[in-house]
Design an enzyme around this catalytic site. Sequence first.
Site, short mmCIF file in Angstrom:
data_model
loop_
_atom_site.label_atom_id
_atom_site.label_comp_id
_atom_site.label_asym_id
_atom_site.label_seq_id
_atom_site.Cartn_x
_atom_site.Cartn_y
_atom_site.Cartn_z
N HIS A 144 0.84 -1.20 0.00
CA HIS A 144 0.00 0.00 0.00
C HIS A 144 0.88 1.25 0.00
O HIS A 144 2.07 1.18 0.30
CB HIS A 144 -0.92 0.01 1.23
CG HIS A 144 -0.21 -0.36 2.51
ND1 HIS A 144 0.53 0.53 3.24
CD2 HIS A 144 -0.07 -1.54 3.14
CE1 HIS A 144 1.06 -0.08 4.29
NE2 HIS A 144 0.72 -1.34 4.25
N GLY A 146 3.94 2.71 10.44
CA GLY A 146 2.51 2.98 10.53
C GLY A 146 1.97 3.03 11.94
O GLY A 146 1.09 3.84 12.24
FE FE2 Z 1 6.36 0.17 6.98
#
Ligand code: FE2
Length: 559
Positions: free
Chosen positions: A13, A302
């Site tokens: 992603h 993240g």
């Molecule tokens: Fe990452």
Amino acid sequence: MIGLGINYFANTHDSSACIARDGQILFAVAEERLSRVKHDARFPVQAIRACLDFAGVAPEELDVVCRSWPRHSAFAYHDLKCMLTRKLPVTSAGILTLARDSIAGTLQQRGRKLFERHFGATRAEFHLVDHHLAHALSAYAYSGFDDGAVLVLDGRGAHEATSLWHGRAGHLDHVWTIPFPQSLGLFYAQFTHYLGFTPFADEWKVMGLAPYGEPGVNLDSFISCEDFPYRIAVRELLGHSRSTLANITARFGPPRAAESEIRMRDKNVAYAVQDACERAMLALAREAVARTGSRNLCLAGGVALNSKANGKILASGLVDNLFVQPAASDDGACLGAVLAPYLTRYAALPRFKMRDAALGGEYSNAEIEKTLATYKLNAKRTDDVARSAACLLARGKIIGWFQGRMEFGPRALGHRSILADPRDPKMTERVNNAVKFREWWRPFAPSILAEAANEFLESATDSPFMVLTAQVRPEKRAVIPAVTHADGSARPQTVERDTNPLYWHLIHEFDKLTNVPVVMNTSFNLRGEPIVASPTDAVRTFFSSGLDALVIGDFVVVK
Ligand SMILES: [Fe+2]
């Protein structure tokens, strides 16, 4: 040295690109903003083109192209090892992934072929940069710290899940790695899925839901997180004998169906998941300080976008300074990858103190005027756009604010924002229903004049990137109810006059009209869409929503 940084790995992603001259980032953008496909994972052709165009650099003039992922075969090798030692379940899906990664790893070059297919031949050197190293560089090099501990927390790299690094005088040393599948990101993602949301995308929703829950849900069979290092029950969370959802269901009942009503059980699970993540991150921060001796902490990956946990780390007093790279997720890894050649070629890394994230595209008034004319919009030109916007806000209008260079990273920071009056307790509902069409429990954030932050907040008074949660002072909660969360917290952006002058001016004008130096700020997009990038995106979003006005460049359009 002109370097192009890329984040791209098939089937993941957030592809992105950035361009740097002598280590100074000139431009950075995620592919999703240009392709209009949320979390776009394709090779970032449009982002690379935008980087080259901005810098006025031809592909053949690039010196280095650095990609923030190793070869596919590095994944395959790690996963094979884990399967042989029974750390990963041997499932047909796992074996298929392994086979795919092995083949792709054999065929794949360092990315030159892929790049040259789209941009022609280049003399540039191509580098593959280990994903966690890229994240770590993206935090340390922009933190402004000479000496800093660097924690990387995400779903996974080729073999890493969490890693600690120590930056000193422009050098970055690896301290330790907790290998995949011992992954906090994976833990959070599995429960995000269980709660009816999209894993690796909707973790925000779980974090937003958590304050509505109550303690009582026991996650001991999935994670142990009191001490360093946290331990994930991989057998349960990666489905060794049956699916992960079945394992969680056996403990807490059936999963929530997407878009269905939120029950008390869902809120309580969200509370427990967020609480576990916070405890694990606090233990990691404690260990990072102990191992490096540095009380400056940098975060990326993240999981580092968990603003609630970040706020707790800062408020705990474990560290003196905390820098969370604003594009902490994978899109921002390109910022680190592009600096990797400096580790071997030069005496030290180039370093900067990042104070704003406006690294994307910009449109002139002439270009904006042309777009408005194309759509035959009745726009008024104003000589004080900030004051015009402040007047609209003070009258209760919800506005789209499109100014200057687009932000890099998931947060809108006063360049591509939807703004509203934070004093109105009904404003959360109004913006949610009319504009964002999003879940009722997801909080909106305040942008506060930096000089007034202390008056409104108990901590995080220097928070330019909205990646830290703070408590609003009890006496101020009724003043800005629309941006104060159920538990008295907020995710503030402190706005400085010298780094964000136009936005500062807007809030200052709003303060003059209302005596409140705060506006409600949320990203300029509809639910499920990327943040607007171009004037056309802005106009389309304006007319697809209940926004009252669009303030774009020097122009104001009112419905
Ligand atoms: Fe990452």
